[in-house]
Design a protein around this motif. Structure first.
Motif, PDB file in Angstrom:
ATOM      1  N   MET A   1     137.188  25.941 -26.351  1.00 42.78           N
ATOM      2  CA  MET A   1     138.543  25.820 -26.863  1.00 42.78           C
ATOM      3  C   MET A   1     138.924  27.057 -27.681  1.00 42.78           C
ATOM      4  N   TYR A   2     138.091  27.422 -28.652  1.00 42.24           N
ATOM      5  CA  TYR A   2     138.384  28.599 -29.472  1.00 42.24           C
ATOM      6  C   TYR A   2     137.667  29.821 -28.934  1.00 42.24           C
ATOM      7  N   THR A   3     137.957  30.183 -27.688  1.00 40.88           N
ATOM      8  CA  THR A   3     137.334  31.351 -27.086  1.00 40.88           C
ATOM      9  C   THR A   3     138.421  32.327 -26.665  1.00 40.88           C
ATOM     10  N   PHE A   4     138.010  33.550 -26.384  1.00 41.68           N
ATOM     11  CA  PHE A   4     138.933  34.559 -25.872  1.00 41.68           C
ATOM     12  C   PHE A   4     138.168  35.336 -24.814  1.00 41.68           C
ATOM     13  N   LYS A   5     138.254  34.886 -23.573  1.00 41.77           N
ATOM     14  CA  LYS A   5     137.442  35.425 -22.492  1.00 41.77           C
ATOM     15  C   LYS A   5     138.132  36.582 -21.783  1.00 41.77           C
ATOM     16  N   LYS A   6     137.387  37.237 -20.942  1.00 40.92           N
ATOM     17  CA  LYS A   6     137.873  38.388 -20.176  1.00 40.92           C
ATOM     18  C   LYS A   6     139.107  38.034 -19.343  1.00 40.92           C
ATOM     19  N   GLU A   7     139.128  36.853 -18.741  1.00 41.35           N
ATOM     20  CA  GLU A   7     140.256  36.448 -17.896  1.00 41.35           C
ATOM     21  C   GLU A   7     141.560  36.368 -18.686  1.00 41.35           C
ATOM     22  N   GLU A   8     141.459  36.154 -19.997  1.00 38.14           N
ATOM     23  CA  GLU A   8     142.651  36.014 -20.834  1.00 38.14           C
ATOM     24  C   GLU A   8     143.213  37.362 -21.275  1.00 38.14           C
ATOM     25  N   ARG A   9     142.473  38.436 -21.056  1.00 34.67           N
ATOM     26  CA  ARG A   9     142.927  39.769 -21.446  1.00 34.67           C
ATOM     27  C   ARG A   9     143.720  40.379 -20.298  1.00 34.67           C
ATOM     28  N   LEU A  10     144.787  41.040 -20.621  1.00 34.70           N
ATOM     29  CA  LEU A  10     145.618  41.695 -19.618  1.00 34.70           C
ATOM     30  C   LEU A  10     145.138  43.134 -19.465  1.00 34.70           C
ATOM     31  N   CYS A  11     144.495  43.438 -18.330  1.00 36.77           N
ATOM     32  CA  CYS A  11     143.906  44.755 -18.108  1.00 36.77           C
ATOM     33  C   CYS A  11     144.545  45.486 -16.933  1.00 36.77           C
ATOM     34  N   ASN A  12     145.199  44.776 -16.042  1.00 31.73           N
ATOM     35  CA  ASN A  12     145.774  45.345 -14.831  1.00 31.73           C
ATOM     36  C   ASN A  12     146.964  46.251 -15.167  1.00 31.73           C
ATOM     37  N   LYS A  13     146.836  47.547 -14.841  1.00 31.28           N
ATOM     38  CA  LYS A  13     147.877  48.522 -15.184  1.00 31.28           C
ATOM     39  C   LYS A  13     149.221  48.195 -14.526  1.00 31.28           C
ATOM     40  N   LYS A  14     149.197  47.708 -13.292  1.00 35.91           N
ATOM     41  CA  LYS A  14     150.446  47.365 -12.600  1.00 35.91           C
ATOM     42  C   LYS A  14     151.158  46.213 -13.303  1.00 35.91           C
ATOM     43  N   LEU A  15     150.383  45.217 -13.721  1.00 34.28           N
ATOM     44  CA  LEU A  15     150.990  44.080 -14.434  1.00 34.28           C
ATOM     45  C   LEU A  15     151.522  44.509 -15.795  1.00 34.28           C
ATOM     46  N   ILE A  16     150.817  45.409 -16.473  1.00 28.75           N
ATOM     47  CA  ILE A  16     151.273  45.890 -17.783  1.00 28.75           C
ATOM     48  C   ILE A  16     152.581  46.659 -17.621  1.00 28.75           C
ATOM     49  N   ASP A  17     152.662  47.535 -16.610  1.00 30.96           N
ATOM     50  CA  ASP A  17     153.904  48.269 -16.347  1.00 30.96           C
ATOM     51  C   ASP A  17     155.047  47.307 -16.033  1.00 30.96           C
ATOM     52  N   LYS A  18     154.755  46.320 -15.207  1.00 33.04           N
ATOM     53  CA  LYS A  18     155.770  45.315 -14.853  1.00 33.04           C
ATOM     54  C   LYS A  18     156.246  44.573 -16.102  1.00 33.04           C
ATOM     55  N   LEU A  19     155.304  44.222 -16.971  1.00 35.19           N
ATOM     56  CA  LEU A  19     155.625  43.510 -18.207  1.00 35.19           C
ATOM     57  C   LEU A  19     156.577  44.323 -19.073  1.00 35.19           C
ATOM     58  N   PHE A  20     156.301  45.621 -19.253  1.00 36.26           N
ATOM     59  CA  PHE A  20     157.130  46.430 -20.132  1.00 36.26           C
ATOM     60  C   PHE A  20     158.466  46.830 -19.502  1.00 36.26           C
ATOM     61  N   HIS A  21     158.537  46.888 -18.169  1.00 34.16           N
ATOM     62  CA  HIS A  21     159.787  47.267 -17.521  1.00 34.16           C
ATOM     63  C   HIS A  21     160.707  46.077 -17.249  1.00 34.16           C
ATOM     64  N   ASN A  22     160.130  44.926 -16.907  1.00 31.89           N
ATOM     65  CA  ASN A  22     160.946  43.767 -16.506  1.00 31.89           C
ATOM     66  C   ASN A  22     160.920  42.604 -17.490  1.00 31.89           C
ATOM     67  N   GLY A  23     160.060  42.668 -18.489  1.00 30.60           N
ATOM     68  CA  GLY A  23     159.871  41.527 -19.383  1.00 30.60           C
ATOM     69  C   GLY A  23     160.934  41.407 -20.463  1.00 30.60           C
ATOM     70  N   SER A  24     160.969  40.236 -21.074  1.00 24.01           N
ATOM     71  CA  SER A  24     161.847  39.990 -22.225  1.00 24.01           C
ATOM     72  C   SER A  24     161.073  40.340 -23.488  1.00 24.01           C
TER      73      SER A  24
END
Length: 130
Positions: A1-24
């Motif tokens: 429950m109180y964990t922070f695993k690798k799957e929860e980290r955003l590492c994909n450069k394409k997704l990060i770019d998409k987040l900053f260009h299209n996100g709220s």
């Protein structure tokens, strides 16, 4: 429950770019939040990235301290403030939390503001996502 695993980290450069260009985005001092609806094939309800500006904090020690405090507060609060309602609604989001404060904040202040921020992300995401 109180964990922070690798799957929860955003590492994909394409997704990060998409987040900053299209996100709220919005401000909840000392954080600047950007979020975006994520693809449905995501393993976890939220993938998150933490950032502290090198321009404002010249020493890596200070940046790492702030990021460590932010990650810890997120790890403790994510389940009650974000995951439960997103899982119930079957929604996935990408999240960026940037620290824009002028001085290094103590953990109790970061934790209090993180709770407020996550609740605000939760309400915005549930309202905006179909």
């Amino acid at each position: 429950m109180y964990t922070f695993k690798k799957e929860e980290r955003l590492c994909n450069k394409k997704l990060i770019d998409k987040l900053f260009h299209n996100g709220s985005s919005f401000l909840c001092y000392p954080f600047k939040i950007s979020w975006l609806a994520a693809p449905a094939n995501q393993q976890v309800p939220v993938q998150v990235v933490f950032a502290v500006a090198k321009k404002r904090y010249k020493h890596a020690v200070d940046r790492n301290l702030i990021k460590r405090r932010m990650r810890e507060a997120y790890r403790i609060l994510k389940q009650q403030a974000l995951y439960d309602s997103l899982c119930a609604a079957d929604k996935n989001i990408l999240l960026s939390i940037g620290f824009i404060g002028k001085e290094i904040a103590d953990y109790s202040m970061i934790e209090k503001k993180m709770l407020k921020t996550l609740l605000q992300v939760n309400t915005q995401a549930l309202a905006a996502l179909p």
